[in-house]
Design an enzyme around this catalytic site. Sequence first.
Site: not given
Length: 738
Positions: A98, A171, A362, A385
Amino acid sequence: MVFNFVEFPFNNHILKSTLMAKAEKKPAKRSSSKIDDLSVNTENGAAQFLTTNQGLKINDNNNSLKAGERGPTLLEDFILREKTTHFDHERIPERIVHARGSGAHGIFKLYESLDKYTKAAFLNDTSAETPVFVRFSTVAGSRGSSDLARDVRGFAVKFYTSEGNYDLVGNNMPVFFIQDAIKFPDLVHAVKPEPHHEMPQAASAHDTFWDFNSLMPESMHMIMWAMSDRALPRSFRMMEGFGVHTFRFINSKNESCFVKFHWKPLLGVHSIAWDEAQNISGKDPDFHRRDLWEAIEAGNFPEWELGLQIIPEADEFKYSFDLLDPTKLIPEELIPVMRVGKMTLNRNPDNFFAETEQVAFHPGHIVPGIDFSNDPLLQGRLFSYTDTQLSRLGGPNFHEIPINRPLSPVHNNQRDGHMRQTINTSRTNYHPNSISEGSPMQAKAAEGGFVSHAERIDAVKVRERSKSFFDHFSQATMFFKSQSKPEQQHLIDAFTFELGKVEKVYIRERMLGLLTQVDKTLAEKVAGALGLPLPKAPEKPINHGVSADANENDTEPIKVKPVLEKSAALSMEGTVKDTVKTRKVAFLVANGVKDASLDKMKNALLDNGATVKLISLKQGAITTEGGNQITVDGSFLTDASVLYDAVYIPEGKKSISALMTEPNSIHFVNEAYKHCKAIGTGADGVAFLQETFVKEVGLENMNIEGAGVVTDGNADKFIGCIAAHRFWNREDFRKVPA
Ligand code: HDE
């Protein structure tokens, strides 16, 4: 004479004295909004002297300190060294995945209290406007790669709630490639550029990616999504978002239910053609970023509704798939999506690096009323994360970066570390303490303290995959069957493209084997296009990805009856198609264009919220038939059909014959035709269209609904065609050269 750049070329005395006068009067403007607390703006008249990072006013920013005007530079030059050192460290590690993304600020408003399901304050209070920051991204490419890669898109939302930050890190596809977090580094290594020569960039069409997938049958459902048009969004504003995992809601009575999160774009879900995507990657690799930025600047604020699928706890085992398996979705026909609130993005970031690059999401940033499920992918994410931010943002204080700060106060005993901003003034940095009278103290649940859901667990410690995760194909099949004919064809083409780029034939064959398990026709068509025979029996997708020492039979995927044959919600065919809001229409014009024809269509489009750009043979102005001078927005050199949703050729014989002499204008319309876009003109323009592929439609079919070509200048019809998004049926003609 010494030539002094301080006075030249920027500053004459007038400019300098004006700036100095302003500097005396106006302090730098600081916005009161939370994340702008440290913002400095030297535009808009808030003139400031140039200083070092220690606040020393700089007298000369153009010459380093030297031993004589032609002599060596002196180490003493602390100004040169400070500036260079800062510059040398301006890049931080990009996100592992990403890396390429774009962000925006906005707000979230709830329609109705959800207190029946969750005690989360921002999902209970309909009067609250919760600030949000959203970052959209591609997954595989580097930070400078094209927006138009065939890829999954990240859809990460940070809610700055009154109880702390809540991140919904999702997503634009509702499922994922793998079922267990331990496979994530393998998946990402496989899709990233291959390690020996670092190619290809931002592309999954290469051996290592397909080698991995072909050995991991659990990827098949997600592979169907990733090869579908969903991987080629028209705009971030026209994408759905999904939380993917099953989460839990907890209400104030401590009752729990399961929940799946959705984002539904109010403009509908729309995608573009693969050939178009590849072209855009060259013409404007920032296409999605620009689109988001421009929409917000123009006040066309992108909007999504938050959707929820609520699953009562009692129904945990009701379905033929496991709610904890992230490769499965719950069809909307089984559990409808409740639309519970609206997110509006209404402000662009002030500084890309400070906000979009430094934002740290996160899935573990959570608030009371929301909790995790035991999805093994989610469980692994809960570690990753924070860990990644430590190296990406340089240390444990990344929560103090303005974009990451919660709105609710932070009090704890964590101290020190790299780049600590907070100056804690008390003596106590431990708990319990009596010197600070026990403060900061723990909060009871009734006081808003987070209490994890008390799920009963009585289990044997194992490294195993639950057998309830073993059906890898039924939802892949359901997805394929749910697609419209053109969408199915695009899937076939996508597999053919991607596998066609794979060099090792045995990897192509192994993938074809898996495709036979999804849909026979799909597999046959891809095999045919690759010039390969269809494997008689699929290679058994064994052992890889399930358990190391279970016997072979145990580890073969199982077949279950699909929950549904088809789910209409999985296709984009039935999406919102009644608006042209924010659609971009190119008008091809030259000297002699008819004023009335141009104005009529332009005004109709603008009235309906579309944007219009005039494109001509060269930049500058043209003279209309009525003698008016109008400035054009671009030329065939600076612009391209792929950057627009539709094309219109206003009337005016002179203008049209000029356009006909320019091959690029013919190409412009041919491309729009090939990419199945709405094309319009009036009677004069028919001659022009006869020079293009549009003639394939046949004059008799023009103006007919479904053809997408309007030749009578009828604004309502043309607007209807643009709203329909694309006329994919044109691809059946297959006469249009690629
Ligand atoms: Fe991520 N993911 N991910 N992911 N993910 C990251 O965190 C990870 C997964 C998603 O705009 C990283 O800050 C693991 C699923 C988005 O900043 C990293 C696993 C979904 C973003 C990471 C997954 C996502 C990330 C890289 C498998 C959809 C971008 C940089 C267990 C539900 C957020 C960073 C942004 C980013 C780990 C799988 C969504 C490395 C280990 C499934 C939208 O921590």
